[in-house]
Design an enzyme around this catalytic site. Structure first.
Site, PDB file in Angstrom:
ATOM      1  N   ASP A 165      14.764  45.179 -16.026  1.00 61.09           N
ATOM      2  CA  ASP A 165      15.795  43.991 -15.953  1.00 61.09           C
ATOM      3  C   ASP A 165      16.356  44.028 -17.381  1.00 61.09           C
ATOM      4  O   ASP A 165      15.746  44.528 -18.341  1.00 61.09           O
ATOM      5  CB  ASP A 165      15.572  42.712 -15.451  1.00 61.09           C
ATOM      6  N   SER A 166      17.630  43.504 -17.539  1.00 59.68           N
ATOM      7  CA  SER A 166      18.147  43.275 -19.006  1.00 59.68           C
ATOM      8  C   SER A 166      17.288  42.472 -19.781  1.00 59.68           C
ATOM      9  O   SER A 166      17.148  42.323 -21.027  1.00 59.68           O
ATOM     10  CB  SER A 166      19.610  42.706 -18.954  1.00 59.68           C
ATOM     11  N   TYR A 222      23.376  42.529 -19.228  1.00 60.62           N
ATOM     12  CA  TYR A 222      24.011  43.541 -18.539  1.00 60.62           C
ATOM     13  C   TYR A 222      25.068  42.993 -17.820  1.00 60.62           C
ATOM     14  O   TYR A 222      26.152  43.701 -17.633  1.00 60.62           O
ATOM     15  CB  TYR A 222      22.861  43.975 -17.438  1.00 60.62           C
ATOM     16  N   GLY A 223      25.175  41.751 -17.192  1.00 61.45           N
ATOM     17  CA  GLY A 223      26.278  41.323 -16.474  1.00 61.45           C
ATOM     18  C   GLY A 223      27.719  41.367 -17.186  1.00 61.45           C
ATOM     19  O   GLY A 223      28.501  41.372 -16.421  1.00 61.45           O
ATOM     20  N   CYS A 236      17.134  43.964 -11.229  1.00 60.84           N
ATOM     21  CA  CYS A 236      18.429  43.312 -11.681  1.00 60.84           C
ATOM     22  C   CYS A 236      19.451  43.574 -10.643  1.00 60.84           C
ATOM     23  O   CYS A 236      19.807  44.635 -10.371  1.00 60.84           O
ATOM     24  CB  CYS A 236      18.597  43.963 -13.062  1.00 60.84           C
ATOM     25  N   ASN A 237      20.443  42.597 -10.237  1.00 62.39           N
ATOM     26  CA  ASN A 237      21.346  42.696  -9.404  1.00 62.39           C
ATOM     27  C   ASN A 237      22.514  43.757  -9.925  1.00 62.39           C
ATOM     28  O   ASN A 237      23.124  44.573  -9.269  1.00 62.39           O
ATOM     29  CB  ASN A 237      21.920  41.510  -9.008  1.00 62.39           C
ATOM     30  N   THR A 238      22.792  43.518 -11.325  1.00 63.86           N
ATOM     31  CA  THR A 238      23.900  44.201 -11.885  1.00 63.86           C
ATOM     32  C   THR A 238      23.617  45.565 -11.909  1.00 63.86           C
ATOM     33  O   THR A 238      24.689  46.383 -11.586  1.00 63.86           O
ATOM     34  CB  THR A 238      24.195  43.477 -13.217  1.00 63.86           C
ATOM     35  N   GLU A 296      17.736  33.044 -20.157  1.00 63.17           N
ATOM     36  CA  GLU A 296      16.833  33.840 -21.150  1.00 63.17           C
ATOM     37  C   GLU A 296      16.470  32.927 -22.311  1.00 63.17           C
ATOM     38  O   GLU A 296      15.409  33.059 -22.852  1.00 63.17           O
ATOM     39  CB  GLU A 296      17.991  34.994 -21.460  1.00 63.17           C
ATOM     40  N   CYS A 356      21.442  36.808  -8.845  1.00 63.34           N
ATOM     41  CA  CYS A 356      21.202  37.267 -10.242  1.00 63.34           C
ATOM     42  C   CYS A 356      19.603  37.036 -10.353  1.00 63.34           C
ATOM     43  O   CYS A 356      19.056  35.891  -9.796  1.00 63.34           O
ATOM     44  CB  CYS A 356      21.767  36.861 -11.423  1.00 63.34           C
ATOM     45  N   THR A 357      18.637  37.662 -10.648  1.00 59.08           N
ATOM     46  CA  THR A 357      17.237  37.661 -10.611  1.00 59.08           C
ATOM     47  C   THR A 357      16.824  36.476 -11.728  1.00 59.08           C
ATOM     48  O   THR A 357      15.797  35.795 -11.696  1.00 59.08           O
ATOM     49  CB  THR A 357      16.496  38.841 -10.981  1.00 59.08           C
ATOM     50  N   HIS A 358      17.536  36.177 -12.666  1.00 65.16           N
ATOM     51  CA  HIS A 358      17.396  35.227 -13.627  1.00 65.16           C
ATOM     52  C   HIS A 358      17.478  33.644 -12.935  1.00 65.16           C
ATOM     53  O   HIS A 358      16.767  33.004 -13.163  1.00 65.16           O
ATOM     54  CB  HIS A 358      18.528  35.096 -14.663  1.00 65.16           C
TER      55      HIS A 358
END
Length: 278
Positions: free
Chosen positions: A12-13, A44-45, A76-78, A159, A194-196
């Protein structure tokens, strides 16, 4: 069947993909996981599709070559929206599992027919997301209405573990989603795209209200990964399935200490993180 002896890579980012790792650890406790947070290139988004695709290919090659992963979860969705098709074309026949906004489960859950989606700009503006949304709405005729909102800065605030900024941004984006949906029945289902975002689920639930069901993707992705690896187990040589070394390797192209702190804070996982130049 719980596959043994496999090593699964995730990237992921940043720390958002830890929400997927949490589900994988619960579903596949005897497997080994290698998690890479691409902090040097986050978020990333808000990056270009080309940049994200380049990072996805570079990370995948590095995890395969240096860490012997046998499957990859694009946590990561993006990155899934913008890079997974290219990754699968480059690594034919090799298992790559992506994460996508859980629109289909949300469509099955909604009673009012109004589903909201919070995601990064890279996800909501991607062709992959548009195809999935349009297909589900067409199949449901006029019963289903999916409205999405790009949430610039929210993943970054999570984050940083910045509660005031998270609350402010969640309030702002839920308000924007509501303002754009005054022609619809009340929203009763909200997709965390978003996984966040699951790490902000408490404030998201509080501000969206008790009548709204939050839907995320960690558990379905874990089940899919286990199923794919179980299928591999049926055909692979038993020697290749020798005793695994279950556990987690944490890697970061950015701040490894921040990744280790997040893993302990959100997963209760006490493990050192290593810096990886990639």
């Amino acid at each position: 069947m719980n596959p043994r002896g496999h090593t699964v890579g995730l990237f992921d980012s940043g720390v958002g993909g830890l929400s997927v790792l949490k589900a994988l650890l619960a579903d596949m406790p005897t497997s080994r996981f290698v998690y890479l947070a691409d902090g040097a290139h986050a978020p990333y988004g808000e990056r270009s599709p080309q940049h994200i695709a380049e990072r996805a290919h570079r990370i995948t090659d590095r995890l395969r070559e240096d860490f012997g992963i046998e499957a990859l979860v694009v946590a990561c969705n993006t990155a899934t929206a913008l890079a997974i098709e290219g990754l699968r074309a480059q690594h034919l026949g090799w298992p790559i599992i992506g994460v996508e906004p859980a629109l289909k489960p949300a469509a099955a859950l909604t009673r009012s027919g109004h589903v909201g989606v919070l995601a990064t700009r890279g996800t909501v503006e991607s062709e992959r997301f548009a195809r999935l949304r349009d297909r589900l709405q067409n199949e449901a005729s006029e019963r289903l209405h999916i409205r999405s909102q790009a949430c610039d800065g929210l993943a970054d605030a999570i984050e940083r573990d910045d509660p005031p900024a998270i609350r402010q941004l969640v309030r702002h984006y839920l308000g924007a989603l509501e303002s754009a949906s005054t022609d619809l029945p009340p929203m009763d289902t909200l997709v965390l795209g978003c996984t966040h975002y699951p790490f902000a689920s408490e404030v998201l639930q509080e501000l969206s209200g008790p009548g709204v069901t939050l839907v995320e993707t960690g558990a379905p992705v874990a089940r899919r990964t286990r199923t794919v690896l179980a299928g591999m187990s049926d055909t692979e040589d038993a020697a290749a399935m020798a005793s695994p070394n279950p556990g987690v390797t944490l890697l970061s192209t950015g701040n490894p200490y921040g990744l280790a702190e997040a893993a302990e804070h959100w997963l209760g996982l006490k493990a050192k993180a290593q810096r990886l130049d990639c």
